[in-house]
Design an enzyme around this catalytic site. Structure first.
Site, short mmCIF file in Angstrom:
data_model
loop_
_atom_site.label_atom_id
_atom_site.label_comp_id
_atom_site.label_asym_id
_atom_site.label_seq_id
_atom_site.Cartn_x
_atom_site.Cartn_y
_atom_site.Cartn_z
N GLU A 102 9.20 44.60 0.89
CA GLU A 102 9.36 44.74 2.32
C GLU A 102 10.77 45.13 2.79
O GLU A 102 10.92 45.84 3.76
CB GLU A 102 8.97 43.41 3.01
CG GLU A 102 7.49 43.10 2.91
CD GLU A 102 7.20 41.64 3.20
OE1 GLU A 102 7.73 40.77 2.49
OE2 GLU A 102 6.46 41.37 4.16
N ARG A 124 7.81 34.96 11.70
CA ARG A 124 8.75 35.78 10.94
C ARG A 124 9.53 36.73 11.85
O ARG A 124 10.66 37.11 11.54
CB ARG A 124 8.04 36.53 9.81
CG ARG A 124 9.01 37.19 8.83
CD ARG A 124 8.31 37.76 7.60
NE ARG A 124 8.14 36.78 6.53
CZ ARG A 124 9.01 36.60 5.52
NH1 ARG A 124 10.10 37.32 5.43
NH2 ARG A 124 8.76 35.69 4.60
#
Lengths: 781, 493
Positions: A730, A327
């Site tokens: 997030e 990620r």
């Protein structure tokens, strides 16, 4: 009288549907101390308590372990070691078999659990733990990735490469190029409620475990492996956590497994709640990274090619380091189009606790790398970094292919940044700050505006599924259960709003119930910001199944076409008549209509080929931007955040009050990561910042003095997400980058903005002062 | 000495009920007792070291000004230290019948809780503030919340709630305000002048009847652990699991809780908390105000004492350097004998102080700086508030009429094994004109005075650099320049 009897049957709208500002479902219990966390549950009589014995060496073979004094200590019932694990001594979440429940003969970090004391009281367990006599034969160890070669040294999991175009050639051909290196620190979750598990033995092989976990299904599976029993013997339940932030995605497995093992050995309930220091020492954190970058660009600041190496401190085992470092690469573009790009990860083995998920899951680290590149180019060509940012944004119809070959279809960053630039008076304040700095000898101001684009979906495609269980009882009240866990983010109330909306009943008719593997199986972690997207859809699906059956029933019973059955607030219109929802339910029950449904959802469109580094890992992107101004004392490096403006989007929000809290809280947490939160290991490999006395998360007095947070009211999700809302867990976290860059801007002022400060994170007062000294030195050289 | 009666029980009030305990471990904490013995589980354990505030409760104690409720950390507060107090937990809060308390309702309505685990602690801290100050400033709220960590909200919603509390109810009508007289009477009845002793042999806790009783007890039993605020000793128990018994609790001894001024010298009893000393010190020695605001969090300031901060001899205690720079003296007492020494000489080496077995710090005497002197103290930390010092510098300067340095005392914390004077720097400046040039020259002398360590708070290089730059900051502020010399939380942007 049943409560639903008082529902307003004439209302135009239900109370508590979607797109309304509902309070957190537990707010009244939070404030009165009646919200029950696991440690608050009444313990069954005879409950035992566990305490972990931790390694006192960073890397060693255990030559002897004398636990006789521990066993003899007051109140001690048992001491578990690796050989007492009846099943597999492994809790590695991705099946790499590299993480023992208890270390077996060898320890790989300072603080690794090697035994577990079980005693009558927690106090007795803690005291006894310290009586162990363990001898070690020390082996060479490494804690700092700065000492490692990302291309040669040991990795804990296979690395990833992303490649689009020929980056090396593009950089070589570029009119200008530069190289650099950035260090970005890790982060302790510091959930206020530490890890905890309470296991209650049942008959046969059964155990029920109350675990402070974001991933009950994984705890269930791990415990079943550790006990050597099938998953159907294990039930894991969690009503709420006192914060998670990713720290309870995999890290609760150890405590749950040990509690379960001890519970089965002694036929007594067992609770393990580590002390805060043990929790911070023995559980993983955000990965810190060393980012090597090379960039080719032109004199205008157009970036032509970029090459990244993201080396991460993963600790001794893989845990989630594979997807975390992946990620990071997925976000090494942030909002920027790299015409040619090559990016590699190096998930490095170190003798530190195994690092794990943390809000953003590597994404923020990737974005910080991208923003450093922008800063470098801006200083090289002598322009305001904001100008370079805007110049390199993704386009909307072209220049929109990511390094992983997904097309950015929903780009709104230009508008977000333009609106924020205007509302924050960026240009005017830029001039004012220049004037201020020219007249201020010691205090320097800095300003920065940084964008955010965050990819939504688990990159492990199979995780993008969810289940829910919806019951309508025959009095019309609704019981809601789903696989998502509540850690404060407001998931439960948002999903309940979805169900209330679907049935058109007031929110207080929907009972929110604890997440348990016994009701919804094979769930995914509540992570990757996906909780509402996935579970909201699954719950909606469950509610719709019941609604469909009620519709069929009503159409048949009242002999009207199906389309003449309409669910209105707290009532149903059937042809020309309206009856209370509860009355229809009662009639349906009497007619033996099934009033329970298991809902299910899987995210469409996504796919990912890791070997090729190509695919569509993300369903959509979430966007935002922040602008921060700081004052820095150039004598000491101390600073304050004078003002922050944020514009963030959450699509068509289900609950703006909850979403605002996520944005404000995410920003402050991100700011803390990049400023005062520093993890520090000593030369023995000991983490020395393992308590709030030494590890400093932001306080109320660290907030920006002026803090303007706005949720953009115009975006909606480009994909058919739950009511066109977007994930919010997030994406706001990296908004904290504007503080790092404002500090960098203030530092740059001491050398007339001619030298890129290369301010690493966390930008503690120390790093700020040292950067100032370095720039002064270089300016005078 | 008058004969002391001994009582073998602890009495205090918990919420609405009188509590009498006859069996109490010397190191039993209030938090464990609330949660485990009383099943009052609204009060949470977040860190067990007084840094996160999840365990915040109010303790009402009788002071010169009457009954005062203060926020404290139940995790490091010993049960034995609660003699004669009123302990209020989150379970005791109530609004009008069927309603939440104004503090609670405001937090609900303004979305001030997310995970909710820190929330009871915030409720209690804000409750304590609201009773004292129903319409607090932003700065006052931030100060009251320095000891409360929240990881979810980013605090903004909590701040909005804090500003709104008074719109939900009047502090004067709060149950604790209404019941103040009755509670006071109940507490006064508990103060019977007896010594409290529980346990036997080494497993003993003692609350002396008065200072003379304490002096005699300690003289007889010099190995006893003396606990004033327990902000340090609390961690010996919760973190190091040290056996601290026998314990003598002195936090409630009136004879150690006095603060007075005579002939320009402020005398502070060893049991005076930071909070209690604040108003006098901040008024008479204004530079100490901002420093005191940055010692611990509010709960720690409500418990911790200046005497304890000195007596434990830590090189990173925040009060010794400024007190040394001010020329403070220390009175030590053993039995009936007292001696008074310069504070500076008390600190001999790391972990070693000029204190005999059975001797204790009774009071500290701080000269108020004369009008024509200049005094400043600056603390450097990673996080501005509620953080332990990386380096702290205190400066006391007297200039002669000709502008030369007539007297200068510079003392630092965090730079050596003890709080320490910068003697070489002082010497380099004494008699010299107080100019930037001489200050610059003197800054080179820091290397002779200090060889700081590298640890998790700061590197040696940073400590050395920031410490000497503080002298430049002090020079700038003494020369009356209007330019800001320090980033400030409270100045408007």
């Amino acid at each position: 009288m049943n409560k639903h009897a008082t529902s307003n049957l004439k209302a135009e709208k239900i109370t508590g549907g979607v797109a309304t500002d509902q309070r957190h479902d537990s707010a009244h219990k939070h404030v009165s101390g009646t919200a029950v966390y696991i440690d608050d549950m009444p313990e069954p009589a005879g409950t035992l308590h566990g305490c972990l014995g931790l390694s006192a060496a960073a890397h060693a073979t255990i030559t002897s372990m004398d636990l006789s004094a521990v066993r003899a200590a007051s109140g001690v019932v048992d001491v578990l070691t690796a050989k007492d694990v009846p099943g597999e001594n492994d809790i590695s979440p991705t099946g790499r078999h590299d993480e023992p429940v208890l270390a077996d003969g060898k320890v790989e970090f300072f603080g690794q659990p090697i035994f577990c004391v079980i005693a009558e009281t927690r106090e007795q367990a803690r005291r006894a733990t310290r009586l162990a006599k363990v001898e070690y034969k020390e082996l060479p160890f490494v804690t700092d990735i700065g000492e490692l070669d990302p291309r040669k040294d040991k990795l804990v999991t296979p690395p990833l490469t992303l490649r689009r175009g020929d980056a090396a050639a593009a950089i070589k051909a570029a009119p200008r190029r530069l190289k650099g290196k950035m260090r970005v620190g890790g982060q302790e979750h510091f959930y206020l409620e530490g890890h905890i598990a309470m296991a209650i033995p049942g008959e046969d092989q059964d155990v029920t475990i109350y675990s402070s976990t974001q991933h009950p299904s994984e705890v269930q599976h791990m415990v079943s492996h550790a006990l050597g029993v099938p998953s159907n013997a294990i039930t894991v339940e969690i009503r709420r956590m006192g914060g998670g932030f990713g720290g309870k995605e995999t890290q609760g497995n150890q405590f749950a497994a040990l509690a379960a093992i001890a519970a089965k050995r002694h036929h007594r309930a067992v609770k393990i709640r580590p002390d805060r220091d043990d929790d911070m020492i023995a559980t993983g954190k955000r990965h810190d990274f060393l980012v090597d970058y090379e960039v080719g660009f032109d004199d205008e600041g157009n970036i032509l090619g970029v090459d990244f190496m993201f080396a991460a401190r993963c600790g001794f085992s893989s845990d989630l380091s594979g997807p975390v470092t992946d990620r990071a690469l997925f976000h090494c573009d942030n909002t920027y189009f790299w015409p040619a790009v090559h990016a590699q990860s190096a998930p490095l083995y170190t003798n530190t606790v195994s690092n794990t998920a943390f809000r953003g899951f590597g994404g923020p680290q990737g974005m910080v790398g991208a923003e450093r590149v922008i800063d470098e180019v801006a200083f090289a060509v002598g322009k305001d970094p904001l100008e370079i940012r805007k110049k390199n944004f993704y386009g909307t119809s072209d220049r929109n292919i990511t390094p992983y070959h997904q097309t950015v279809e929903d780009n709104i960053i230009q508008r977000i940044v333009a609106e924020l630039e205007e509302s924050a008076s960026y240009a005017r304040r830029r001039r004012e700050i220049s004037a201020f700095n020219a007249n201020s000898r010691f205090i320097k101001r800095g300003l920065a505006l940084t964008p955010v684009k965050f990819g939504i979906s688990f990159t492990a495609t199979h995780y993008n599924q969810a289940g829910a269980l919806v019951h309508v009882y025959n009095d019309g009240s609704v019981h809601l259960n789903h696989g998502g866990t509540e850690m404060g983010q407001g998931l439960y109330v948002k999903v309940a709003q979805v169900v209330a909306e679907e049935f058109q009943v007031d929110l207080d008719q929907v009972k929110i119930t604890a997440t348990t593997t016994g009701k919804v199986p094979n769930t995914s972690a509540t992570a990757a910001s996906s909780g509402t997207d996935l579970n909201g859809m699954a719950a909606q699906n469950g509610a719709r199944q019941i609604k469909d059956r009620l519709t069929d029933f009503a159409a048949e019973k009242y002999q009207v076409p199906r389309d003449q059955v309409l669910f209105l607030p707290n009532r149903v219109r059937i042809g020309n008549q309206e009856i209370a929802f509860a009355d229809l339910v009662k009639q349906a029950y009497m007619a033996r209509i099934q009033l329970s449904a298991a809902g299910f959802y899987k995210t469409p469109k996504i796919h990912w080929n890791r070997d090729k580094g190509q695919g569509r890992p993300f369903y959509y992107f979430a966007y935002g931007a922040s602008c921060s101004e700081v004052s820095v004392d150039t004598l000491t490096g101390e600073y304050v955040v004078e003002r922050t403006d944020i514009l963030h989007e959450t699509g068509r929000s289900l609950n703006r009050a909850i979403d605002l809290g996520q944005v404000e809280g995410g920003f402050i947490q991100g700011m803390g990561w990049l400023t005062t939160e520093e993890l520090w290991w000593d030369d023995k490999g000991r983490l020395r910042t393992h308590a709030p006395s030494t590890y400093k998360i932001p306080l109320a007095s660290d907030r920006p003095k002026i803090f303007n947070v706005t949720l953009a009211d115009w975006p909606e999700a480009s994909e058919p997400t739950i009511h066109r809302s977007k994930a919010v867990g997030e994406p706001p976290f990296p908004l904290g980058m504007s503080v790092l860059h404002a500090l960098s801007d203030a530092v740059a002022s001491v050398a007339d903005h001619k030298i890129c400060p290369r301010l690493d994170a966390p930008a503690t007062p120390e790093r700020v002062l040292m950067a100032i000294e370095r720039l002064k030195g270089e300016a005078n050289a | 000495m008058a004969k002391v009666t001994v009582r073998n029980e602890i009495r205090f009030i918990l919420n609405g009920s009188d509590v009498v305990l006859t069996s109490v471990a010397p190191d039993a904490t209030l938090l464990d007792w609330l949660r485990l013995d009383r099943s009052l589980r609204g009060t949470k354990e977040g860190c067990a070291e007084g840094d996160c505030g999840a365990c915040t409760v109010l303790v009402g104690k009788l002071s010169a000004g009457g009954l005062v409720y203060e926020s404290v950390n139940a995790c490091i507060r010993f049960l034995g230290s609660l003699v004669g107090t009123h302990v209020v937990t989150v379970e005791h809060l109530r609004g009008e019948p069927g309603k939440l308390h104004p503090v609670q309702q405001a937090i609900v309505d303004f979305h001030g809780s997310q995970c909710g685990f820190c929330t009871p602690g915030f409720v209690m801290s804000l409750y304590g503030l609201w009773m004292k100050s129903p319409d607090p400033s932003n700065a006052a709220i931030e100060k009251a919340l320095q000891g409360n960590l929240c990881r979810c909200t980013g605090y903004e919603a909590i701040m909005r709630a804090a500003h709104a509390i008074s719109s939900y109810g009047k502090a004067a009508k709060d149950p604790l305000a209404v019941e103040r007289k009755a509670i006071t009477a109940r507490l006064e009845a508990m103060h019977d002048g007896a010594r409290v002793e529980i346990g036997s042999g080494k497993k003993r806790l003692i609350v002396p009847a008065n200072v003379d009783d304490f002096a005699a007890l300690l003289d007889k039993e010099p190995g006893a652990t003396v606990v004033a605020g327990s902000t340090d000793v609390g961690l010996w128990v919760t973190k190091h699991m040290r056996d601290i018994s026998p314990v003598i609790f002195i936090g409630n001894l009136d004879g150690l809780r006095t603060i007075s001024e005579d002939k320009g010298v402020i005398s502070i009893g060893a049991g005076v908390t930071y909070s209690e000393a604040f108003s006098t010190l901040a008024k008479r020695i204004p530079a100490l105000g901002p420093l005191f605001d940055r010692i611990g969090g509010e709960q720690v300031r409500n418990m911790g004492t200046i005497g304890g901060n000195i007596a434990n001899g830590s090189p990173i205690g925040d009060t010794p350097p400024p007190l040394i720079a001010l020329g403070a003296r220390l009175t030590l007492r053993k039995g009936k004998k007292r001696r008074t020494i310069p504070l500076e000489t008390f600190f001999i080496a790391y972990g070693k102080q000029d204190r005999q077995p059975g001797e204790f710090v009774e009071s500290v005497h701080v000269p108020v700086p004369a009008k024509d002197t200049k005094f400043a103290v600056h603390k450097i930390t990673k996080r501005r508030d509620e953080d332990i010092t990386a380096a702290l510098g205190a400066f006391f300067l007297t200039l002669a009429r000709d502008g030369t340095v007539a007297d200068l005392r510079i003392a630092y914390g965090g730079m050596a094994a003890t709080p320490k004077r910068a003697s070489f720097v002082e010497q380099a400046l004494l008699g010299k004109p107080w100019t930037e040039a001489t200050v610059e020259t003197a800054m080179a002398e820091y290397a002779r005075d200090f060889s700081p360590l590298t640890d998790m708070r700061a590197s040696a290089e940073y400590r050395a650099l920031a410490a000497k730059n503080l002298l430049l900051r002090f020079f700038v502020e003494t020369t009356g320049t209007r330019a800001p010399f320090q980033v400030s939380r409270n100045e408007a942007a």
